[in-house]
Write a protein that holds these residues in place. Structure first.
Motif, short mmCIF file in Angstrom:
data_model
loop_
_atom_site.label_atom_id
_atom_site.label_comp_id
_atom_site.label_asym_id
_atom_site.label_seq_id
_atom_site.Cartn_x
_atom_site.Cartn_y
_atom_site.Cartn_z
N GLU A 76 1.34 1.19 7.21
CA GLU A 76 1.62 -0.36 7.26
C GLU A 76 2.80 -0.67 8.22
OE1 GLU A 76 2.57 -4.50 6.48
OE2 GLU A 76 0.78 -3.30 6.52
N ASP A 77 3.81 0.20 8.14
CA ASP A 77 5.18 0.23 9.06
C ASP A 77 4.68 0.10 10.51
OD1 ASP A 77 6.86 -0.06 6.59
OD2 ASP A 77 7.08 2.20 6.89
N VAL A 78 3.77 0.84 10.91
CA VAL A 78 3.29 1.03 12.29
C VAL A 78 2.21 0.28 12.76
CG1 VAL A 78 2.47 2.64 13.91
CG2 VAL A 78 3.92 3.58 12.22
N THR A 79 1.12 -0.27 11.72
CA THR A 79 0.03 -1.20 12.09
C THR A 79 0.18 -2.51 11.49
OG1 THR A 79 -1.28 -0.54 10.19
CG2 THR A 79 -1.47 1.00 12.10
N LYS A 80 0.94 -2.77 10.48
CA LYS A 80 1.21 -4.10 9.80
C LYS A 80 -0.38 -4.63 9.52
CE LYS A 80 5.52 -4.07 11.51
NZ LYS A 80 5.45 -2.95 12.57
N ARG A 81 -1.11 -3.58 9.31
CA ARG A 81 -2.59 -4.03 8.90
C ARG A 81 -2.96 -3.58 7.29
NH1 ARG A 81 -5.61 -2.93 14.79
NH2 ARG A 81 -4.23 -4.69 15.77
N VAL A 82 -2.16 -3.09 6.66
CA VAL A 82 -2.46 -2.24 5.21
C VAL A 82 -2.28 -3.16 4.34
CG1 VAL A 82 -2.48 -0.55 3.71
CG2 VAL A 82 -2.02 -0.13 6.04
N SER A 83 -3.39 -3.78 3.49
CA SER A 83 -3.33 -4.81 2.48
C SER A 83 -2.30 -4.31 1.26
CB SER A 83 -4.51 -5.13 1.82
OG SER A 83 -5.07 -3.89 1.39
N VAL A 84 -1.89 -5.25 0.58
CA VAL A 84 -1.14 -4.98 -0.57
C VAL A 84 -1.78 -4.26 -1.65
CG1 VAL A 84 0.08 -6.10 -2.33
CG2 VAL A 84 0.36 -6.98 -0.14
N ARG A 85 -3.44 -4.57 -1.60
CA ARG A 85 -4.09 -4.00 -2.71
C ARG A 85 -4.28 -2.59 -2.44
NH1 ARG A 85 -10.21 -4.47 -1.84
NH2 ARG A 85 -9.61 -3.06 -0.27
N ASP A 86 -4.38 -2.09 -1.11
CA ASP A 86 -4.63 -0.82 -0.66
C ASP A 86 -3.44 -0.01 -1.11
OD1 ASP A 86 -7.06 -1.38 0.20
OD2 ASP A 86 -6.81 -1.25 2.35
N ARG A 87 -2.06 -0.51 -0.91
CA ARG A 87 -0.90 0.19 -0.95
C ARG A 87 -0.74 0.26 -2.52
NH1 ARG A 87 3.11 -3.64 1.84
NH2 ARG A 87 1.36 -5.05 2.69
N LEU A 88 -1.26 -0.69 -3.33
CA LEU A 88 -0.82 -0.63 -4.72
C LEU A 88 -1.69 0.55 -5.19
CD1 LEU A 88 0.13 -1.66 -7.52
CD2 LEU A 88 -1.82 -3.21 -7.42
N GLY A 199 11.66 1.05 5.42
CA GLY A 199 10.53 0.53 5.77
C GLY A 199 9.50 0.72 4.42
N ASP A 200 8.29 0.30 4.26
CA ASP A 200 7.40 0.56 3.16
C ASP A 200 7.32 2.26 2.87
OD1 ASP A 200 7.10 -2.11 3.08
OD2 ASP A 200 5.01 -2.08 3.64
N ALA A 201 7.16 2.63 3.73
CA ALA A 201 6.97 4.39 3.57
C ALA A 201 8.05 4.74 3.08
CB ALA A 201 6.79 5.13 4.82
N GLY A 202 9.33 4.58 3.31
CA GLY A 202 10.61 5.01 2.84
C GLY A 202 10.91 4.56 1.26
N ALA A 203 10.51 3.10 1.18
CA ALA A 203 10.66 2.42 -0.28
C ALA A 203 9.50 3.13 -1.16
CB ALA A 203 10.61 1.16 -0.07
N TYR A 204 8.38 3.25 -0.68
CA TYR A 204 7.35 3.77 -1.70
C TYR A 204 7.70 5.10 -2.07
CZ TYR A 204 4.29 -0.22 -1.11
OH TYR A 204 3.71 -1.60 -1.19
#
Length: 346
Positions: A76-88, A199-204
């Motif tokens: 998501e950090d690199v592409t900005k294309r990963v949905s919230v559902r997929d990350r959840l 970023g999302d990766a670090g926070a997750y």
């Protein structure tokens, strides 16, 4: 060192890794690398080789499981294309993998009648997955101002380390100190000037490990109530639950971004009003200390009353009430622009 290397080489990778300064949740002025999670993960795996071998299995199990939400967040950090559902779903998958590797799950909550069901593995496992995913995403929600998510995580890890020290759990104590040191190293580059973002990766990744440590302390030691861990993590937990309720009431998607979190209200209603003369980076930096202080008070109470369920539950309820009253008060104030003037003349 790895974080500094990312900053120094951003001219080559910035086209993919920069966080743009345009957006409803953006408060920084210049494009900034948002792959600080790489430095966190690298530091964690390097640190495993420093720790004693008795810590390696538990730590490696959690790190490997944490790579699942990390990779989805990094994409998501690199592409900005990963949905919230997929990350959840990725955070849930990571929780399941960690359960299978460690054999640990929430088997009691110190709640009458409910604990009888928690001992049944399917129920306990389901609650574990929801709890781990919830705290992981809660830390990600805090990632909006310099030092906010990372500093709050360091405060939480400090008090979890203190509890682990008091119960004599050297494994979790070392894990808390290891992760806290790594995140603090990242903070040296992130706060107050915001040279790099989690970023999302670090926070997750950080949120996932914080959530598991908070779960493991009471599960490994009966003298610690799960309410103590909940109180230590109360600010991010209440923030994410309150945000979900607010968005449902407004008929918005639960994962839709907005700038109405408590920490953003502190910036737009208070900091901009009274500190408009400061540069933008300084105004951003003023938000995090208020949340650090709040988390520190909650952590101190939790570490002082680790088994007193009525005290812990009562303090959690009081904090929820305080949060609601504070949020309503700030929400009624006019929103200010960067110059300290009411937005739209209101």
């Amino acid at each position: 060192a790895i974080g500094a290397l990312i900053i120094l080489t951003q001219r080559w990778h910035g086209r993919w890794t920069h966080d743009d300064h345009e957006g409803v949740q953006k408060f920084h002025s210049h494009p900034t690398p948002r792959i600080g999670g790489l430095a966190i993960v690298a530091g964690a795996f390097i640190s495993v080789f420093i720790l004693d071998t008795q810590f390696e299995f538990l730590v490696m199990s959690l790190l490997v499981a944490g790579l699942i939400p990390f990779f989805f967040g990094f994409r998501e950090d690199v592409t900005k294309r990963v949905s919230v559902r997929d990350r959840l779903l990725a955070t849930m998958a990571g929780a399941i993998v960690a359960m299978l590797l460690t054999g640990q799950y929430l088997h009691h909550l110190d709640v009458p009648y409910l604990d009888a069901f928690m001992t049944w593995w399917p129920v306990g496992a389901l609650v574990t997955v929801v709890a781990i995913s919830g705290v992981t995403n809660a830390i990600n929600i805090l990632d909006g101002f310099n030092g906010l998510a990372s500093g709050t995580s360091v405060v939480i890890l400090f008090f979890l380390a203190l509890i682990a020290y008091h119960v004599g759990d050297a494994v979790l104590l070392n894990l808390c100190l290891m992760l806290g040191s790594i995140v603090f190293g990242f903070m040296l580059l992130n706060y107050p000037f915001g040279k790099i973002f989690l970023g999302d990766a670090g926070a997750y990744f950080v949120g996932f490990l914080v959530a598991w440590i908070a779960l493991l302390v009471p599960m490994r030691h009966e003298e610690v109530s799960p309410w103590a861990s909940l109180l230590v993590c109360a600010y991010p937990v209440v923030e994410v639950l309150y945000s979900m309720a607010r968005r449902m009431k407004a008929k918005l998607k639960a994962g839709q971004p907005d700038n109405l979190h408590l920490h953003t209200l502190i910036k737009t209603r208070m900091v901009r009003r009274y500190f408009a003369f400061l540069p933008n980076w300084a105004k951003n930096a003023l938000v995090a200390p208020a949340i650090w202080l709040c988390s520190a008070v909650l952590g101190w109470v939790a570490s002082a009353y680790v088994k007193d369920v009525p005290m812990l539950a009562g303090c959690f309820a009081l904090f929820v009430l305080w949060y609601h009253v504070t949020y309503r008060f700030l929400a009624r104030l006019p929103e200010m622009d960067n110059d300290g003037n009411p937005v739209n003349g209101r």
